[in-house]
Design a protein around this motif. Structure first.
Motif, PDB file in Angstrom:
ATOM      1  N   MET A   1      58.728  -0.183  24.747  1.00  0.00           N
ATOM      2  CA  MET A   1      58.304   0.090  26.121  1.00  0.00           C
ATOM      3  C   MET A   1      57.739   1.505  26.243  1.00  0.00           C
ATOM      4  O   MET A   1      56.734   1.728  26.931  1.00  0.00           O
ATOM      5  CB  MET A   1      59.481  -0.104  27.076  1.00  0.00           C
ATOM      6  N   ALA A   2      58.381   2.456  25.578  1.00  0.00           N
ATOM      7  CA  ALA A   2      57.886   3.836  25.590  1.00  0.00           C
ATOM      8  C   ALA A   2      56.516   3.930  24.923  1.00  0.00           C
ATOM      9  O   ALA A   2      55.634   4.672  25.380  1.00  0.00           O
ATOM     10  CB  ALA A   2      58.883   4.760  24.905  1.00  0.00           C
ATOM     11  N   ALA A   3      56.323   3.177  23.838  1.00  0.00           N
ATOM     12  CA  ALA A   3      55.035   3.185  23.146  1.00  0.00           C
ATOM     13  C   ALA A   3      53.932   2.627  24.046  1.00  0.00           C
ATOM     14  O   ALA A   3      52.817   3.165  24.085  1.00  0.00           O
ATOM     15  CB  ALA A   3      55.130   2.373  21.857  1.00  0.00           C
ATOM     16  N   TRP A   4      54.239   1.552  24.768  1.00  0.00           N
ATOM     17  CA  TRP A   4      53.282   1.010  25.731  1.00  0.00           C
ATOM     18  C   TRP A   4      52.920   2.073  26.770  1.00  0.00           C
ATOM     19  O   TRP A   4      51.754   2.235  27.146  1.00  0.00           O
ATOM     20  CB  TRP A   4      53.872  -0.210  26.435  1.00  0.00           C
ATOM     21  N   THR A   5      53.930   2.780  27.244  1.00  0.00           N
ATOM     22  CA  THR A   5      53.715   3.799  28.269  1.00  0.00           C
ATOM     23  C   THR A   5      52.802   4.907  27.762  1.00  0.00           C
ATOM     24  O   THR A   5      51.854   5.316  28.446  1.00  0.00           O
ATOM     25  CB  THR A   5      55.061   4.398  28.714  1.00  0.00           C
ATOM     26  N   VAL A   6      53.082   5.397  26.560  1.00  0.00           N
ATOM     27  CA  VAL A   6      52.259   6.455  25.971  1.00  0.00           C
ATOM     28  C   VAL A   6      50.829   5.970  25.755  1.00  0.00           C
ATOM     29  O   VAL A   6      49.853   6.692  26.053  1.00  0.00           O
ATOM     30  CB  VAL A   6      52.878   6.931  24.640  1.00  0.00           C
ATOM     31  N   LEU A   7      50.684   4.753  25.254  1.00  0.00           N
ATOM     32  CA  LEU A   7      49.355   4.190  25.006  1.00  0.00           C
ATOM     33  C   LEU A   7      48.549   4.071  26.299  1.00  0.00           C
ATOM     34  O   LEU A   7      47.371   4.458  26.355  1.00  0.00           O
ATOM     35  CB  LEU A   7      49.491   2.820  24.340  1.00  0.00           C
TER      36      LEU A   7
ATOM     37  N   LEU B   1      65.795   5.219  32.645  1.00  0.00           N
ATOM     38  CA  LEU B   1      64.672   5.246  31.702  1.00  0.00           C
ATOM     39  C   LEU B   1      63.718   4.088  31.987  1.00  0.00           C
ATOM     40  O   LEU B   1      62.490   4.266  31.976  1.00  0.00           O
ATOM     41  CB  LEU B   1      65.181   5.170  30.264  1.00  0.00           C
ATOM     42  N   PHE B   2      64.265   2.901  32.263  1.00  0.00           N
ATOM     43  CA  PHE B   2      63.413   1.746  32.569  1.00  0.00           C
ATOM     44  C   PHE B   2      62.601   2.011  33.829  1.00  0.00           C
ATOM     45  O   PHE B   2      61.394   1.735  33.866  1.00  0.00           O
ATOM     46  CB  PHE B   2      64.265   0.491  32.746  1.00  0.00           C
ATOM     47  N   TRP B   3      63.232   2.541  34.856  1.00  0.00           N
ATOM     48  CA  TRP B   3      62.509   2.851  36.095  1.00  0.00           C
ATOM     49  C   TRP B   3      61.406   3.874  35.849  1.00  0.00           C
ATOM     50  O   TRP B   3      60.290   3.723  36.341  1.00  0.00           O
ATOM     51  CB  TRP B   3      63.483   3.403  37.140  1.00  0.00           C
ATOM     52  N   ILE B   4      61.719   4.917  35.095  1.00  0.00           N
ATOM     53  CA  ILE B   4      60.735   5.970  34.833  1.00  0.00           C
ATOM     54  C   ILE B   4      59.537   5.427  34.060  1.00  0.00           C
ATOM     55  O   ILE B   4      58.374   5.688  34.413  1.00  0.00           O
ATOM     56  CB  ILE B   4      61.388   7.136  34.076  1.00  0.00           C
ATOM     57  N   LEU B   5      59.805   4.664  33.010  1.00  0.00           N
ATOM     58  CA  LEU B   5      58.706   4.105  32.226  1.00  0.00           C
ATOM     59  C   LEU B   5      57.874   3.143  33.066  1.00  0.00           C
ATOM     60  O   LEU B   5      56.639   3.114  32.952  1.00  0.00           O
ATOM     61  CB  LEU B   5      59.261   3.397  30.985  1.00  0.00           C
ATOM     62  N   SER B   6      58.527   2.373  33.926  1.00  0.00           N
ATOM     63  CA  SER B   6      57.798   1.460  34.821  1.00  0.00           C
ATOM     64  C   SER B   6      56.908   2.242  35.776  1.00  0.00           C
ATOM     65  O   SER B   6      55.758   1.854  36.042  1.00  0.00           O
ATOM     66  CB  SER B   6      58.782   0.594  35.616  1.00  0.00           C
ATOM     67  N   GLY B   7      57.422   3.349  36.308  1.00  0.00           N
ATOM     68  CA  GLY B   7      56.624   4.177  37.197  1.00  0.00           C
ATOM     69  C   GLY B   7      55.425   4.796  36.502  1.00  0.00           C
ATOM     70  O   GLY B   7      54.328   4.872  37.067  1.00  0.00           O
ATOM     71  N   LEU B   8      55.612   5.229  35.262  1.00  0.00           N
ATOM     72  CA  LEU B   8      54.506   5.814  34.506  1.00  0.00           C
ATOM     73  C   LEU B   8      53.460   4.767  34.151  1.00  0.00           C
ATOM     74  O   LEU B   8      52.248   5.061  34.164  1.00  0.00           O
ATOM     75  CB  LEU B   8      55.042   6.480  33.239  1.00  0.00           C
ATOM     76  N   ILE B   9      53.893   3.570  33.826  1.00  0.00           N
ATOM     77  CA  ILE B   9      52.941   2.478  33.557  1.00  0.00           C
ATOM     78  C   ILE B   9      52.136   2.174  34.817  1.00  0.00           C
ATOM     79  O   ILE B   9      50.916   1.963  34.769  1.00  0.00           O
ATOM     80  CB  ILE B   9      53.687   1.232  33.054  1.00  0.00           C
TER      81      ILE B   9
END
Length: 246
Positions: free
Chosen positions: A226-232, A149-157
């Motif tokens: 972290m997910a909220a940052w990614t969505v934003l 999940l951390f890797w995925i969110l980092s990639g999306l950011i």
């Protein structure tokens, strides 16, 4: 449906990008190399080892995979703005920029998930083979899911930031330095609690164990932040991409 076809097209483009496989190699080989070095150090001096379990040794290396995820997230979008400017063809072939960006985000998630599914079991297995101790399967699965999940969110950011810059150079330099050399969020957390609310510091407990340093948010609240940052960031990137010229 249109979305599956667009995702399929974006997937085919991604798997032909050398940069995507470079990111995958960094995540896999980097994590495996560090794990092997640490595991052999423990094996050579078991009385002085810092980490008892192979799982701890393996997940000490997992944050390096964030660099690979960043490279993947950046390359999926920045490749559209290379010399042949494939972005023009991509936008002409797909009815809607939001759909294009959504497909790219889905491909980032899928590609990083595949890389994680290969990297993490191999890394844990290598640590177990060298150390010779058993690994709790439920604990390993839980930590693999968190790290993925951390890797995925980092990639999306990384994808979202690349939409703002169009070029991959700035996002790669800033995000890789932040992930591997000097964490700006960590430095900020030393002087202000605001640092714990930035994406990488908020989600760091997803790795569990040795990565769960003092202070900051818990695993679930941190993951949500972290997910909220990614969505934003993705929402802002979508708005920018949808309104500006190609």
């Amino acid at each position: 449906m249109i979305l599956p076809r667009v995702v399929s097209a974006e997937w085919r483009k991604t798997v032909t990008l050398p940069a995507s496989w470079t990111g995958a190699a960094v995540a896999l080989l980097g994590s495996l190399l560090i794990t092997m070095l640490n595991a052999y150090a423990v094996h050579a001096d078991p009385g002085g080892r810092a980490f008892v379990a192979p799982l701890e040794i393996a997940f000490t290396a997992m944050p390096l995979g964030t660099v690979g995820a960043t490279v993947i997230g950046v390359s999926v979008f920045s490749s559209e703005y290379t010399n042949d400017r494939r972005i023009t063809t991509s936008l002409a072939a797909v009815p809607g920029r939001v759909l294009t960006l959504a497909a790219k985000a889905i491909v980032v998630v899928l590609f990083i998930a595949v890389v994680a599914a290969v990297t993490m079991p191999l890394t844990i297995g290598a640590a177990r083979l060298v150390i010779g101790e058993t690994v709790s399967v439920p604990a390993a699965v839980a930590r693999c899911l968190g790290a993925t999940l951390f890797w995925i969110l980092s990639g999306l950011i990384a994808l979202a930031i690349t939409v703002f810059t169009r070029s991959g150079v700035v996002p790669l330099v800033v995000l890789i330095v932040n992930s591997s050399l000097v964490s700006f969020s960590l430095l900020l957390s030393k002087i202000s609690s605001l640092g714990f609310w930035l994406p990488d510091m908020a989600g760091r407990r997803l790795f569990g164990g040795a990565q769960a340093t003092e202070g900051g948010l818990g695993t679930v609240p941190g993951a949500l932040v972290m997910a909220a940052w990614t969505v934003l960031l993705l929402a802002a990137a979508t708005a920018v991409f949808n309104r500006r010229d190609a």
